[in-house]
Design a protein around this motif. Structure first.
Motif, PDB file in Angstrom:
ATOM      1  N   ILE A 137       0.969  -1.171   0.209  1.00 46.39           N
ATOM      2  CA  ILE A 137       0.254  -0.068   0.143  1.00 46.39           C
ATOM      3  C   ILE A 137       0.787   1.109  -0.050  1.00 46.39           C
ATOM      4  CG2 ILE A 137      -1.398   1.369   1.490  1.00 46.39           C
ATOM      5  CD1 ILE A 137      -2.991  -1.414   2.166  1.00 46.39           C
ATOM      6  N   ILE A 164      -0.716  -1.559  -4.279  1.00 46.98           N
ATOM      7  CA  ILE A 164      -2.239  -1.888  -4.074  1.00 46.98           C
ATOM      8  C   ILE A 164      -2.870  -0.696  -3.516  1.00 46.98           C
ATOM      9  CG2 ILE A 164      -1.603  -4.517  -3.954  1.00 46.98           C
ATOM     10  CD1 ILE A 164      -2.562  -4.263  -1.150  1.00 46.98           C
ATOM     11  N   PHE A 174      -5.616   4.941   6.562  1.00 43.29           N
ATOM     12  CA  PHE A 174      -6.751   4.373   5.479  1.00 43.29           C
ATOM     13  C   PHE A 174      -7.626   3.604   6.390  1.00 43.29           C
ATOM     14  CE2 PHE A 174      -4.378   0.288   5.350  1.00 43.29           C
ATOM     15  CZ  PHE A 174      -3.189   0.797   5.389  1.00 43.29           C
ATOM     16  N   TYR A 175      -8.709   3.356   5.687  1.00 41.41           N
ATOM     17  CA  TYR A 175      -9.933   2.754   6.243  1.00 41.41           C
ATOM     18  C   TYR A 175      -9.400   1.027   6.310  1.00 41.41           C
ATOM     19  CZ  TYR A 175     -12.857   6.789   6.598  1.00 41.41           C
ATOM     20  OH  TYR A 175     -13.376   7.804   6.922  1.00 41.41           O
ATOM     21  N   GLU A 180      -1.532  -9.817  12.363  1.00 39.53           N
ATOM     22  CA  GLU A 180      -1.434 -10.335  11.284  1.00 39.53           C
ATOM     23  C   GLU A 180      -0.627  -9.865  10.214  1.00 39.53           C
ATOM     24  OE1 GLU A 180      -5.395 -10.693  10.256  1.00 39.53           O
ATOM     25  OE2 GLU A 180      -5.989 -12.019  11.755  1.00 39.53           O
ATOM     26  N   VAL A 181      -0.347  -8.603  10.008  1.00 45.01           N
ATOM     27  CA  VAL A 181       0.313  -7.985   9.024  1.00 45.01           C
ATOM     28  C   VAL A 181       1.630  -7.253   9.743  1.00 45.01           C
ATOM     29  CG1 VAL A 181       0.463  -5.924   7.419  1.00 45.01           C
ATOM     30  CG2 VAL A 181      -1.762  -7.123   8.062  1.00 45.01           C
TER      31      VAL A 181
HETATM   32  P1  AMP Z   1      -3.605  -6.829  12.759  1.00 43.48           P
HETATM   33  O1  AMP Z   1      -4.218  -8.306  13.187  1.00 43.48           O
HETATM   34  O2  AMP Z   1      -3.561  -6.055  13.832  1.00 43.48           O
HETATM   35  O3  AMP Z   1      -2.160  -6.956  12.091  1.00 43.48           O
HETATM   36  O4  AMP Z   1      -4.334  -6.299  11.611  1.00 43.48           O
HETATM   37  C1  AMP Z   1      -4.318  -6.130  10.307  1.00 43.48           C
HETATM   38  C2  AMP Z   1      -5.395  -5.412   9.773  1.00 43.48           C
HETATM   39  O5  AMP Z   1      -5.361  -5.200   8.589  1.00 43.48           O
HETATM   40  C3  AMP Z   1      -6.691  -6.208  10.000  1.00 43.48           C
HETATM   41  O6  AMP Z   1      -7.771  -5.591  10.562  1.00 43.48           O
HETATM   42  C4  AMP Z   1      -7.371  -6.304   8.347  1.00 43.48           C
HETATM   43  O7  AMP Z   1      -8.828  -6.220   8.186  1.00 43.48           O
HETATM   44  C5  AMP Z   1      -6.507  -5.097   7.755  1.00 43.48           C
HETATM   45  N1  AMP Z   1      -6.355  -5.332   6.429  1.00 43.48           N
HETATM   46  C6  AMP Z   1      -5.674  -6.316   5.780  1.00 43.48           C
HETATM   47  N2  AMP Z   1      -5.500  -5.994   4.539  1.00 43.48           N
HETATM   48  C7  AMP Z   1      -5.849  -4.628   4.271  1.00 43.48           C
HETATM   49  C8  AMP Z   1      -5.886  -3.868   3.072  1.00 43.48           C
HETATM   50  N3  AMP Z   1      -5.438  -4.141   1.941  1.00 43.48           N
HETATM   51  N4  AMP Z   1      -6.716  -2.683   3.373  1.00 43.48           N
HETATM   52  C9  AMP Z   1      -7.145  -2.292   4.327  1.00 43.48           C
HETATM   53  N5  AMP Z   1      -6.782  -3.149   5.574  1.00 43.48           N
HETATM   54  C10 AMP Z   1      -6.584  -4.414   5.445  1.00 43.48           C
END
Ligand code: AMP
Length: 121
Positions: free
Chosen positions: A12, A17, A31-32, A102-103
């Motif tokens: 992003i 993306i 971002f949302y 997760e990210v």
């Molecule tokens: P975490 O569990 O704290 O790593 O949260 C990761 C967050 O990123 C989750 O709430 C997902 O819904 C969000 N997420 C994943 N991919 C995207 C995306 N492409 N755009 C916006 N949010 C995303």
């Protein structure tokens, strides 16, 4: 653990993306969230390559630290949830395995627009 240049928030940040942008400056992008958990669910990420809050605390410059904290307030203002404009909000950062991250790019979730409820399950 090394920073993964292919994580979704890195993509992003480098424009590979799209995102639904709320705010951007030299230090942060907001971002949302794609899968909102509350009426307002924004994400605020630093522009630097930091895996999580531990990495950021150890390695970010003072300017980046100030920029991130101020960036969160700017996003809250833009969304009308800051204490001067609205009724408040919650900021949360998941860190690694037990934190449920997760990210692997540092991010703060900003929840608002309604009562957020219990702090943890
Ligand atoms: P975490 O569990 O704290 O790593 O949260 C990761 C967050 O990123 C989750 O709430 C997902 O819904 C969000 N997420 C994943 N991919 C995207 C995306 N492409 N755009 C916006 N949010 C995303």
């Amino acid at each position: 653990m090394n920073y993964d240049d292919n994580n979704i928030f890195a993509k992003i940040l480098n424009g590979k993306i799209p995102c639904n942008k709320i705010y951007e400056d030299n230090f942060v992008l907001s971002f949302y969230d794609i899968n909102p958990q509350k009426k307002i669910h924004a994400l605020v990420i630093p522009k630097g390559k930091y895996i999580d809050l531990d990495d950021f605390s150890l390695n970010a410059s003072p300017e980046e630290m100030v920029g991130l904290i101020k960036g969160i307030n700017k996003v809250a203002k833009k969304l009308n949830v800051s204490t001067d404009l609205g009724r408040g909000y919650r900021v949360l950062s998941n860190i690694s395995d037990h934190g449920g991250q997760e990210v692997p790019h540092l991010h703060f979730h900003l929840f608002g627009g309604e009562k957020i409820g219990r702090m943890v399950e």
